[in-house]
Design a protein around this motif. Sequence first.
Motif: not given
Length: 273
Positions: A98-127
């Motif tokens: 939360a100490a991160t300047p808001p514009p940088a925090l917002l961009e970090r959140w956006r990058r992080g959730r996009a990376a999570l979506t990509d990572a979860l798509r790549a998880v093998p079925a049943g894992t």
Amino acid sequence: MNEDRPRTTGSADLEALLADFDAECAELDALVAPLPEARWADPTPAPGWTIAHQIAHLTWTDEVATVSATDAAAFAELVRAAEPKAFTFVDEAAEEAAATPPPALLERWRRGRAALTDALRAVPAGTKLPWFGPPMSTASMVSARLMETWAHGQDVADALGVRRTATARLRNIAHIGVRTRNFAYLVHGRTAPSAEFRIDLAGPGGETWSWGPADAAQRVSGTALDFCLLVTQRRHRDDLTLTTVGAEAAEWLTIAQAFAGPAGSGRAAGQFA
């Protein structure tokens, strides 16, 4: 009437869950992105947490979930590091980010959730993905991230005085709320009832979402929105229009929680009157 059943973990179902998660994130993004930087310091209903803390927490948790989906050994090290401060590490992570300047925090959140979506798509079925509690399926991980985004988004909306429109995405959150019934009893040191409950919820489109045997003696009914506000502890039981049949169902609504970890303090009765 729809008898609600858990979604399978097929690719189509995972894509539907990921689409719901993306939509939930986008809705919250639209609330915070236009804010002047000073407004990120506005307090939210969570004691000690500003709007920046809420977004910081979601950012950190999305990043940690990505580690879980991509590097089990690194995630195990995160868990080991968190063990000595089991009751503080979440707040500490939010405070630091939360100490991160808001514009940088917002961009970090956006990058992080996009990376999570990509990572979860790549998880093998049943894992099963490791987590701070029991391991989770990919679908459960997405649902949990959606639930947290919605819940912390409610804190942001309350801080800004915004009334959000209920969507069909609530079904995912309500499902977690139903599935975590016994967990709520456990964290309160109580024995969960042996019998299943019947839950009938009115969705925002006029549909009914149902769980449990139709002839169950213990019953809960009301709107899906009120139920989700209850199980995420964003509203006090007394401020919601949920109705119950049976003493056990009534008791459950006083302790229900859809999130992992210790029992929360929730919100005070009349806090949002």
